[in-house]
Scaffold this motif. Structure first.
Motif, PDB file in Angstrom:
ATOM      1  N   TYR A  45      26.282  -8.294   1.840  1.00 42.90           N
ATOM      2  CA  TYR A  45      25.033  -9.011   1.629  1.00 42.90           C
ATOM      3  C   TYR A  45      24.028  -8.082   0.950  1.00 42.90           C
ATOM      4  CZ  TYR A  45      26.942 -12.333   5.033  1.00 42.90           C
ATOM      5  OH  TYR A  45      27.736 -13.244   5.698  1.00 42.90           O
ATOM      6  N   ARG A  46      23.131  -8.638   0.177  1.00 41.65           N
ATOM      7  CA  ARG A  46      22.146  -7.836  -0.543  1.00 41.65           C
ATOM      8  C   ARG A  46      20.868  -7.676   0.269  1.00 41.65           C
ATOM      9  NH1 ARG A  46      23.643  -7.798  -6.011  1.00 41.65           N
ATOM     10  NH2 ARG A  46      25.913  -7.739  -5.997  1.00 41.65           N
ATOM     11  N   MET A  47      20.226  -6.544   0.074  1.00 44.17           N
ATOM     12  CA  MET A  47      18.946  -6.258   0.710  1.00 44.17           C
ATOM     13  C   MET A  47      18.075  -5.505  -0.284  1.00 44.17           C
ATOM     14  SD  MET A  47      18.173  -3.895   4.094  1.00 44.17           S
ATOM     15  CE  MET A  47      18.272  -2.305   3.254  1.00 44.17           C
ATOM     16  N   GLN A  48      16.800  -5.794  -0.286  1.00 41.61           N
ATOM     17  CA  GLN A  48      15.845  -5.073  -1.127  1.00 41.61           C
ATOM     18  C   GLN A  48      14.793  -4.406  -0.249  1.00 41.61           C
ATOM     19  OE1 GLN A  48      14.195  -7.984  -3.829  1.00 41.61           O
ATOM     20  NE2 GLN A  48      15.789  -7.614  -5.362  1.00 41.61           N
ATOM     21  N   LEU A  49      14.373  -3.209  -0.671  1.00 38.53           N
ATOM     22  CA  LEU A  49      13.222  -2.559  -0.049  1.00 38.53           C
ATOM     23  C   LEU A  49      12.010  -2.823  -0.937  1.00 38.53           C
ATOM     24  CD1 LEU A  49      14.634   0.895   1.145  1.00 38.53           C
ATOM     25  CD2 LEU A  49      14.432  -1.248   2.410  1.00 38.53           C
ATOM     26  N   ARG A  50      11.052  -3.556  -0.409  1.00 33.82           N
ATOM     27  CA  ARG A  50       9.883  -3.948  -1.203  1.00 33.82           C
ATOM     28  C   ARG A  50       8.651  -3.164  -0.767  1.00 33.82           C
ATOM     29  NH1 ARG A  50      10.509 -10.556  -0.942  1.00 33.82           N
ATOM     30  NH2 ARG A  50      12.614 -10.655  -1.894  1.00 33.82           N
ATOM     31  N   PRO A  51       7.944  -2.562  -1.715  1.00 36.18           N
ATOM     32  CA  PRO A  51       6.668  -1.908  -1.386  1.00 36.18           C
ATOM     33  C   PRO A  51       5.682  -2.935  -0.844  1.00 36.18           C
ATOM     34  CG  PRO A  51       7.449  -1.266  -3.574  1.00 36.18           C
ATOM     35  CD  PRO A  51       8.296  -2.416  -3.146  1.00 36.18           C
ATOM     36  N   MET A  52       5.003  -2.593   0.249  1.00 38.63           N
ATOM     37  CA  MET A  52       4.087  -3.537   0.895  1.00 38.63           C
ATOM     38  C   MET A  52       2.625  -3.202   0.625  1.00 38.63           C
ATOM     39  SD  MET A  52       6.241  -5.565   2.048  1.00 38.63           S
ATOM     40  CE  MET A  52       5.119  -6.654   2.918  1.00 38.63           C
ATOM     41  N   HIS A  53       2.253  -1.924   0.796  1.00 41.33           N
ATOM     42  CA  HIS A  53       0.864  -1.523   0.589  1.00 41.33           C
ATOM     43  C   HIS A  53       0.775  -0.001   0.576  1.00 41.33           C
ATOM     44  CE1 HIS A  53       1.244  -2.373   5.058  1.00 41.33           C
ATOM     45  NE2 HIS A  53       1.140  -1.060   5.000  1.00 41.33           N
ATOM     46  N   TRP A  54      -0.390   0.488   0.133  1.00 42.68           N
ATOM     47  CA  TRP A  54      -0.726   1.905   0.221  1.00 42.68           C
ATOM     48  C   TRP A  54      -1.535   2.107   1.495  1.00 42.68           C
ATOM     49  CZ3 TRP A  54       1.913   4.270  -3.424  1.00 42.68           C
ATOM     50  CH2 TRP A  54       2.135   3.621  -4.641  1.00 42.68           C
ATOM     51  N   ARG A  55      -1.206   3.140   2.235  1.00 44.69           N
ATOM     52  CA  ARG A  55      -1.903   3.396   3.500  1.00 44.69           C
ATOM     53  C   ARG A  55      -2.500   4.798   3.488  1.00 44.69           C
ATOM     54  NH1 ARG A  55       0.656   5.348   8.223  1.00 44.69           N
ATOM     55  NH2 ARG A  55       2.652   4.617   7.379  1.00 44.69           N
ATOM     56  N   HIS A  56      -3.782   4.870   3.824  1.00 37.35           N
ATOM     57  CA  HIS A  56      -4.436   6.170   3.922  1.00 37.35           C
ATOM     58  C   HIS A  56      -3.955   6.839   5.204  1.00 37.35           C
ATOM     59  CE1 HIS A  56      -8.007   8.967   4.347  1.00 37.35           C
ATOM     60  NE2 HIS A  56      -7.544   9.216   3.135  1.00 37.35           N
ATOM     61  N   LEU A  57      -3.414   8.034   5.084  1.00 36.23           N
ATOM     62  CA  LEU A  57      -2.743   8.646   6.227  1.00 36.23           C
ATOM     63  C   LEU A  57      -3.706   8.988   7.347  1.00 36.23           C
ATOM     64  CD1 LEU A  57      -0.225   9.632   7.566  1.00 36.23           C
ATOM     65  CD2 LEU A  57      -0.327  11.730   6.216  1.00 36.23           C
ATOM     66  N   MET A  58      -4.925   9.396   7.027  1.00 36.79           N
ATOM     67  CA  MET A  58      -5.848   9.835   8.070  1.00 36.79           C
ATOM     68  C   MET A  58      -6.438   8.673   8.866  1.00 36.79           C
ATOM     69  SD  MET A  58      -7.877  13.077   6.370  1.00 36.79           S
ATOM     70  CE  MET A  58      -8.733  13.425   7.893  1.00 36.79           C
ATOM     71  N   ASP A  59      -6.848   7.604   8.201  1.00 44.40           N
ATOM     72  CA  ASP A  59      -7.522   6.522   8.932  1.00 44.40           C
ATOM     73  C   ASP A  59      -6.689   5.248   9.059  1.00 44.40           C
ATOM     74  OD1 ASP A  59      -7.726   5.233   6.452  1.00 44.40           O
ATOM     75  OD2 ASP A  59      -9.772   5.921   6.106  1.00 44.40           O
ATOM     76  N   LEU A 110       3.277   5.232   1.127  1.00 44.44           N
ATOM     77  CA  LEU A 110       3.785   3.976   0.591  1.00 44.44           C
ATOM     78  C   LEU A 110       4.652   3.335   1.669  1.00 44.44           C
ATOM     79  CD1 LEU A 110       4.265   1.912  -1.662  1.00 44.44           C
ATOM     80  CD2 LEU A 110       6.231   3.300  -2.386  1.00 44.44           C
ATOM     81  N   ASP A 111       4.177   2.221   2.231  1.00 43.56           N
ATOM     82  CA  ASP A 111       4.949   1.499   3.238  1.00 43.56           C
ATOM     83  C   ASP A 111       5.839   0.463   2.559  1.00 43.56           C
ATOM     84  OD1 ASP A 111       4.110   2.664   5.702  1.00 43.56           O
ATOM     85  OD2 ASP A 111       2.178   1.656   5.485  1.00 43.56           O
ATOM     86  N   VAL A 112       7.090   0.400   2.982  1.00 46.79           N
ATOM     87  CA  VAL A 112       8.036  -0.562   2.428  1.00 46.79           C
ATOM     88  C   VAL A 112       8.638  -1.390   3.562  1.00 46.79           C
ATOM     89  CG1 VAL A 112       8.590   0.970   0.494  1.00 46.79           C
ATOM     90  CG2 VAL A 112      10.029   0.996   2.538  1.00 46.79           C
TER      91      VAL A 112
END
Length: 337
Positions: free
Chosen positions: A209-223, A306-308
């Motif tokens: 079966y196929r799976m994709q990793l999709r970028p969701m959002h940019w997250r600031h690491l400190m806050d 980068l959260d995926v």
């Protein structure tokens, strides 16, 4: 380790001298599995279903994102899932050790802490997988996900899911130490499902079966503030850090998103320090979620994540739903028996 990985995946000729050691390793692996299959060694069964998510190669395949997706999906189905992991890289004060979202990565290991933060589910680490899985059952979980548990045969399982990196495949298709395989390729024919992360660059020995990793959002690491993926809240030129099994996949994703990156590949489970985040310029530093849990204690204001998320194809979700319904029916029959 990176020198070995590069050699395995480009098929370096000097690896042939290791073939006798490969034969020895393979014979040990096969004998061990046969011992469990024949009943000479007994796997511990739980009173709840166990889903193992693993791979047959060393290095990153996208297994952890699938574990996170599976945990969230099961919760949406009304189940109470929990995750058990070895906790590689961590040294807990005791075992089994329940990983809270604010746990120390030195105690939990990087992947268990990341999974706890991403899913909000109970996550237990224990080198003794059956003991850790029982702790989840005692905490009220009605289904257990064993992260990277394919080769840990002492824990009985109801479903085995293997994740394959579509781009890299299986390298030279040899077992350790002559190649990247933990088990022979024939093992793929024995698991319940193969999930291929990304488009396969070559024909695989087993359909999946196929799976994709999709970028969701940019997250600031400190806050922890998140920003839309379409509008990076930083300059397009960045330092890209990746202490994961397959750094080039992360780098390619960043380039696809329009970033001009200076690549900093590091060993899988790299032990980060503040100096790893400091450079001679003021460019932003972008990293994976797995690396972020280790870097947060000493992050600076220009560190980003980068959260995926994993997105399996609908055919896999339908197959999984059917298999779980079958397992549930079988469990009810045994209970009423």
């Amino acid at each position: 380790m990176s020198r070995w990985v590069d050699a395995w995946y480009r098929g370096a000729g000097w690896l042939k001298v290791l073939i006798p050691l490969e034969w020895l390793y393979k014979s040990i692996v096969v004998r061990r599995r046969r011992a469990y299959m024949s009943g000479r060694k007994r796997a511990q069964r739980l009173p709840v279903p166990v889903i193992v998510v693993g791979n047959i190669t060393l290095g990153g395949t996208g297994k952890s994102p699938l574990v996170a997706w599976l945990g969230r999906w099961l919760s949406e189905q009304g189940r109470r899932p929990g995750i058990v992991s070895r906790g590689y890289g961590g040294k807990a004060p005791h075992y089994p050790f329940q990983v809270g979202v604010e746990a120390s990565v030195d105690q939990s290991g990087d992947e268990p802490l990341m999974l706890a933060q991403q899913t909000g589910l109970p996550v237990v680490v224990d080198p003794d997988r059956p003991r850790g899985a029982w702790a989840l059952v005692e905490a009220g979980c009605d289904i257990v996900i064993a992260d990277d548990g394919l080769q840990h045969l002492a824990l009985g399982r109801d479903l085995e899911l293997v994740v394959v990196d579509g781009q890299r495949g299986f390298g030279n298709a040899r077992c350790l130490p002559a190649g990247p395989l933990r088990e022979p390729l024939s093992r793929l024919g024995e698991v319940d499902a193969v999930i291929v992360n990304g488009e396969p660059a070559k024909t695989l020995p087993q359909p999946g079966y196929r799976m994709q990793l999709r970028p969701m959002h940019w997250r600031h690491l400190m806050d922890g503030v998140c920003y839309p993926i379409e509008k990076p809240p930083f300059s397009s030129s960045v330092h890209a850090l990746a202490g994961i099994g397959h750094p080039s996949r992360f780098f390619t994703t960043l380039e696809t998103l329009g970033l001009d990156i200076e690549k900093h590949p590091l060993a899988d489970h790299h032990h980060f320090s503040a100096g790893d985040l400091r450079f001679d310029d003021e460019l932003p530093v972008v990293m994976t979620a797995k690396d972020a849990v280790k870097c947060r204690p000493f992050a600076h204001r220009n560190c980003w994540v980068l959260d995926v998320e994993a997105h399996p194809e609908s055919a896999f979700i339908d197959w999984l739903q059917t298999r779980l319904e079958t397992l549930q029916s079988a469990t009810r029959e045994v209970s009423n028996g």
